[in-house]
Design a protein around this motif. Structure first.
Motif, short mmCIF file in Angstrom:
data_model
loop_
_atom_site.label_atom_id
_atom_site.label_comp_id
_atom_site.label_asym_id
_atom_site.label_seq_id
_atom_site.Cartn_x
_atom_site.Cartn_y
_atom_site.Cartn_z
N ARG A 22 1.01 -1.11 -0.03
CA ARG A 22 0.04 -0.02 0.02
C ARG A 22 0.75 1.31 -0.06
NH1 ARG A 22 -5.39 1.27 1.10
NH2 ARG A 22 -4.94 1.89 3.35
N SER A 28 -7.16 6.03 -0.80
CA SER A 28 -8.21 6.59 -1.21
C SER A 28 -9.31 7.10 -0.06
CB SER A 28 -8.90 6.21 -2.55
OG SER A 28 -7.99 6.00 -3.54
N ARG A 29 -9.56 8.28 -0.21
CA ARG A 29 -10.67 8.62 1.06
C ARG A 29 -11.77 9.15 0.17
NH1 ARG A 29 -9.38 6.43 5.58
NH2 ARG A 29 -10.47 8.12 6.97
N VAL A 30 -13.04 8.79 0.74
CA VAL A 30 -14.37 9.05 0.14
C VAL A 30 -14.40 10.59 0.18
CG1 VAL A 30 -16.85 8.91 0.52
CG2 VAL A 30 -15.42 7.11 0.60
N ALA A 200 -13.33 17.19 11.79
CA ALA A 200 -13.52 18.53 12.61
C ALA A 200 -14.34 18.13 13.90
CB ALA A 200 -14.63 19.31 11.64
N ARG A 204 -8.93 15.96 14.89
CA ARG A 204 -7.84 15.02 14.66
C ARG A 204 -7.44 14.95 13.03
NH1 ARG A 204 -10.08 10.46 18.50
NH2 ARG A 204 -10.07 11.63 20.33
#
Lengths: 764, 764
Positions: A22, A28-30, A200, A204
């Protein structure tokens, strides 16, 4: 079961070879936005205006930011502030303020719904420049118009000892050379990349891809963002090579998380190759004016070097580390009674510089060892013999060299330099005949040898946690990071040894700032030495605790128990407890825990070390020069290297072989050149040439374990850089030998166009 | 700065009120598949066939799995195996094998590219049933055709002490009632949800949404999947209420991660409301045949209860906990010289049961306190006076009740029960007049009072880590989980107190198995008591260590230093070190660390406790019955509750008020009813009625701190359930009072249709 010294197959290859690694770009983040950096197209100019209107208007563009948006953000600080130089006037802002100072400098950033829109929009950002004239030559830059208010000389370094003037005055022969090392750098297979996601709700911030010194980078980022450190979690990822540039704190390392927080959306950035070649730290570019004073018998009396270090446009995270290391390591493994090194760190309108594998040693070894070949010829002494005569003898080791580098005293800790030289020379005995045979065919063949000192295991410390689960599995939370070097395997072996378990049962988590908040990272050939020693101490502490707990569980004195093959055994076969059972006995609420003894069979230990440990080696190259083209072919290559103790000899060999490939690049092919306006001429792999399998011979290696380091519990010395350190020197010496040059080659890389000018036919 | 006892605003509300909470359904993973469970439509039937062909063929469907695919997977184990009953024959498989035993039982699962396709495909799975006839009544089930090979009685529990037969023989008056408690359960605002992501490269499995007992669930999952525990990381999320059912290990808790691993893609599942009402643990359904023996002066001589506990189709993770607790807590705060409780745990073709907030106490308190009202009337003693006469007096506390529950001895630790009763009675003095006034208007109003004992703080232990950063921020890695109860705030206060910092500077991370691998979870009103005490011990250890380190840094004896307001101060103002500076002095390599002292200003501590701690309370309800409809309106409600020590009184009050709302639901409205075929009749909120603000009066609360628990360092008793425990009893007593019934109300909930049958007009 013994783990140390075994050729254990790389644990990380289980995933890497199946395509399951990886890397940063695999994250990838939505809902992620994509960042594109707008880079300066002028080398030295005042910013007149930045028009973001068209870019902002492009559908899919979320934000365009410029220097104005970050004018209150501190510039990127120096990570390795060696020598106490105040470099604050030369630091790089995260986006250019008022002026740009190199082509490729970030001047704006676009964030958009997809990376293609971001790239299109970045091209719509219109930047107007008022050209200030590019300052490109390190030598003349000192007197050129100032890039920075504080001028173009960031620092002048003087290192040395002894009475050099007297040494040179007393000399029978003084040999001097001027040698240039070309600007080049690491080009890992995988360019950089970063993904940041800010929550938010909890405040973090999570970041993927900071693979090198995540704990340090977290500290910098926390300070720049004004967030508590513990709110930021950096995850190192698999990485397609590090080699120095990767993972340092660059402008993008601020921009990506800052924008993620500002926009409330994940932000992703993946560097492309063209960006990489202008954005990451360049390295190596130095001019050496080196001279050595010899007695008539070839005894070295003194050494001087005057280095102009072209650092590009800014001082980055390495500060003056590279020029300092260049000077500190220049005397190498030799007895140098008097030494005077000076380096002027000069700023020019080129990409800023940092470390590249074997920083300072590639450059300095080339200068010194090439000088020695010229000197031997001048003195009429055999080139090997000249070296043997001046190498420190084993009885002179440990050798305290009255120098200080990276805040440590230089103590050459263990070694038998002449022995390794003899081993290498014996190994290549047949190569001399091969050269003779080639020459007999009228071919330009030559042999080049170089002896070098490496340094490794920079402290001051690293910390590791070792944890045993109730199922008997072992986990390591290490401060290292995995850049492809096999550190997971090596740390698993190091943890497995005192626990007597199979390294395959050990899982190593590297570079996660939440799991190991005190990690020092992987660089400077320090991981096996420093992170590894911390792992060993922690594993030993766990082993000791397992035996203590077992004594309570089994009701026998600790002295009757020992840990072997993952089992604590007593005098009789029925007295036994597995590691997993010992871990279960450390579960909270266990009657076997002492009061205030924390739950869990685990330990955290810090390994501290004052000095670096100094491996050393010999490179031998057999090269042939094409008389028609000037092309150099390396036909044979040997690296003999002393590592004290090889935890995994296969991985040490791999490090050496890989280093040679990069060394061939630096010696013959790779160079960042600029036109007169400071426009980079090597911005793709069409122009920036890296060696392929075709240019790389089968590399022979001799790994010796003659002189374990006394300064760490493993006896190891780092092996990350020794394949590269002397490659420029050995190849230059081979080319010089092939061409029969009386003087030096003048400059690296020995590209065909440069070599053709050195050809006897050309000279004649 | 004192934190304990302050009405600190909930730290979690900063995010929750801004819509920034992160619930299970907020977790999205790129490439995630969506799971839909195919649920049995028959209550009791042999599975003839499951045809997945049409579902498989639907575009977008990735996989359809049935019981055949998991036939080698162990059934879901019991988490709380109290009383040593072997329940292995009654456990639920993750997908039905051969037979289905309740409507809603998972028989297959569909995974598809989006949740809509998954739902459509689930409807295309054709299941053929051979009907076996539904067994629906707990009483008759004992002699009905067997649901399981081992029969329909999972366990028979006998708890008691003293000579009950003699007590009843000697009685002046024996009062007996048969009382049913209706089947209902928690309906948290947020149904369940789970997201799992498996990294085939590292073999690590990450799961979001397991909010209650993640550490336990990890262990179960590791065992079912055959993975080392440390490879699995469970993250608790924000949760829209827990109340017992949420977070237990259900079939979906296996299916989601198992399929994520099997398919190599993230899998997400979000329960819908209709599923929730048939899938999560039901609770409460019991028939009590309770009788009490009194002397002529109203002194209680003996108590007997015969309970039929209808557990639905399987034994789930709570095993026989609820019936055991019912019996163990039945004697309540009274002096009960002889006691005999029996519970038969019976299986029926309904949704399996587990705990719901105040399990066993809601049921048992209703039975006992309703019986007491009937008895008082029969004895001609004032209802309050009868209770006062039989309550244990303060001098009898601690009171060892010769019973054992959940593996602990029942030791009523601290209290003054009569005092709290008097406080409550005094508070509602005016309410009697209000009832009289209403009655004078011809309205059916009544007052109901109930006294109850709670239990809380179940051990045996919990573990917490407290960590201080070099920036002075404090972090807690707790074993609790945040279900909405405000545990982050309370644990922050508990950690802040010994460190003298603002609770706002403390960040609490709950329910992350990687950060706190030993957490016990949040349930059974244990978090403040057990997790909180662990946090306190860890914070105290950190405070102590900070002072020790400060002594080394400042060069003064430890005895001269103290920690106040986050600063370690000495005799003079210049002798001071902030907590952050002390943390920096614990950084690796610090000269202030002793040999082998682990880096970092942190501590892990485990709090162990043998006994539970027993809070207690009084509920008073003023209810009015509509003579036309039978509808009951609760006009006034008081909860008086003793918590030993309220860390945050506002949160205690909130717990009590919320509990009352649920109590009103259970007392008047909520009931899972089934038709004769075992088809659920309350499968939506049209039929399963929950109280809204319209049905809930302003609840008055009195929180007392008269009797701190001696068994934990905070003196606290859990406050999670006391708002609910006596609500059924108090409201039933109020209705009985309003209606002037000579006997009992017979059953809960007192729905309008049930009450109308109790109306004097109806009876006459």
């Amino acid at each position: 079961m013994t783990s140390d010294g075994r050729r254990v197959r790389r644990l990380e290859d289980e995933r890497l070879l199946r395509g399951l690694g990886r890397f940063a770009d695999d994250v990838s983040r939505v809902g992620a936005l994509h960042l594109r950096v707008v880079r300066a197209q002028a080398a030295h100019a005042r910013l007149l205006s930045i028009d973001t209107g068209q870019a902002q208007a492009l559908p899919g563009v979320t934000a365009v930011v410029t220097g104005e948006d970050v004018k209150d953000v501190a510039p990127i600080p120096v990570r390795l502030n060696v020598g106490g130089h105040d470099l604050s006037a030369f630091l790089q802002p995260v986006l250019a303020q008022d002026k740009v100072r190199y082509v490729g400098e970030p001047v704006a950033a676009v964030v958009a719904e997809d990376p293609y829109v971001a790239e299109d929009a970045a091209e719509l950002v219109e930047v107007s420049y008022d050209d200030l004239g590019a300052v490109l030559d390190g030598e003349t830059a000192m007197a050129a118009p100032a890039l920075h208010e504080a001028g173009n000389v960031a620092a002048v370094l003087d290192l040395g000892y002894g009475d050099c003037a007297a040494a040179f005055a007393a000399a029978d022969t003084v040999v001097a050379l001027t040698l240039d090392v070309g600007r080049h750098s690491a080009v890992p297979m995988e360019p950089r990349g970063l993904v940041a996601d800010y929550d938010a709700g909890t405040g973090r911030l999570e970041i993927w891809g900071a693979t090198k010194v995540p704990v340090f980078n977290r500290r910098v980022l926390a300070s720049m963002l004004g967030l508590p450190e513990h709110r930021i979690r950096l995850h190192a990822m698999d990485a397609g090579g590090g080699f120095g540039p990767r993972g340092e704190f660059y402008p993008e390392d601020f921009l990506v998380p800052w924008l993620a927080r500002r926009l409330g959306r994940p932000v992703k950035w993946t560097e492309d190759r063209a960006e990489h070649l202008v954005a990451v730290n360049h390295s190596r570019q130095q001019r050496h004016r080196i001279e050595a004073a010899f007695a008539a018998d070839g005894t070295l009396l003194g050494l001087r070097d005057d280095v102009v270090h072209d650092n590009g446009a800014y001082m980055r995270t390495h500060g003056v580390l590279v020029p300092e290391l260049t000077l500190a390591m220049l005397p190498g493994p030799y007895r140098v009674p008097a030494y005077a090194g000076r380096a002027r760190v000069v700023l020019t309108n080129k990409t800023p510089c940092g470390t590249y594998r074997a920083p300072g040693r590639f450059e300095g070894t080339f200068a010194r060892e090439h000088l020695f070949d010229v000197a031997a010829d001048r003195l009429g002494v055999d080139r090997v013999e000249l070296r043997r005569r001046n190498l420190l003898r084993p009885e002179e080791i440990p050798h305290v060299r009255p120098l200080n580098t990276i805040g440590t005293d230089v103590v050459l800790d263990a070694g038998d330099y002449p022995k390794l030289l003899d081993t290498a020379v014996a190994h290549v005995a047949g190569w001399r005949e091969e050269v003779a045979a080639l020459r007999a065919e009228g071919r330009l063949a030559g042999l080049g040898l170089a002896v070098f000192l490496e340094k490794s295991g920079l402290g001051p410390h690293d910390t590791a946690d070792v944890l045993v689960g109730a199922d008997g599995t072992v986990r390591v939370h290490s401060g290292g990071t995995s850049l492809g070097q096999g550190i997971e395997t090596v740390l698993a072996q190091i943890a497995a040894e005192p626990l007597g378990v199979d390294p395959r049962a050990v899982e190593v988590v590297n570079g996660d700032t939440e799991l190991q908040p005190f990690g020092g990272g992987s660089w400077a050939s320090r991981s096996t030495v420093v992170s590894g020693s911390a792992v060993r101490l922690a594993a030993e502490a766990v082993a000791g605790r397992a035996v203590r707990v077992a004594a309570r569980v089994l009701g026998v004195p600790e002295s009757e128990l020992r840990l072997a093959d993952g089992v604590i055994v007593g005098a009789t076969p029925d007295v036994r407890l597995t590691l997993g059972e010992a871990a279960a006995a450390c579960a909270p609420g266990s009657p076997h825990l002492a009061a205030d003894e924390p739950a869990g069979l685990s330990a955290r230990r810090t390994f501290e070390v004052e000095h670096m440990t100094y491996p050393y080696g010999v490179h031998v190259a057999l090269a042939e020069v094409d008389q028609g083209t000037g092309g150099v072919r390396v036909r044979r290559y040997l690296v003999a290297y002393e590592v004290g103790r090889a935890i995994n000899p296969t991985l040490v060999e791999g490090q050496l072989v890989g280093g040679v490939a990069q060394g061939i690049g630096g010696a013959l092919m790779e160079e960042f050149r600029y036109d007169d306006n400071g426009q980079p001429l090597a911005a793709t792999f069409m122009d920036y040439l890296v060696p392929t399998a075709a240019e790389t011979p089968r590399v022979e290696t001799i790994v010796t374990e003659d002189a374990p380091s006394p300064d760490n519990p493993l006896g190891v010395k780092g092996a990350g850089e020794g394949g590269l350190s002397a490659a420029g020197a050995a190849i230059a010496n081979a080319v010089r030998d092939a061409l029969g040059l009386p003087g030096g080659v003048g400059a690296l890389p020995l590209s065909a166009s440069r070599v053709i000018e050195l050809l006897p036919s050309h000279v004649s």
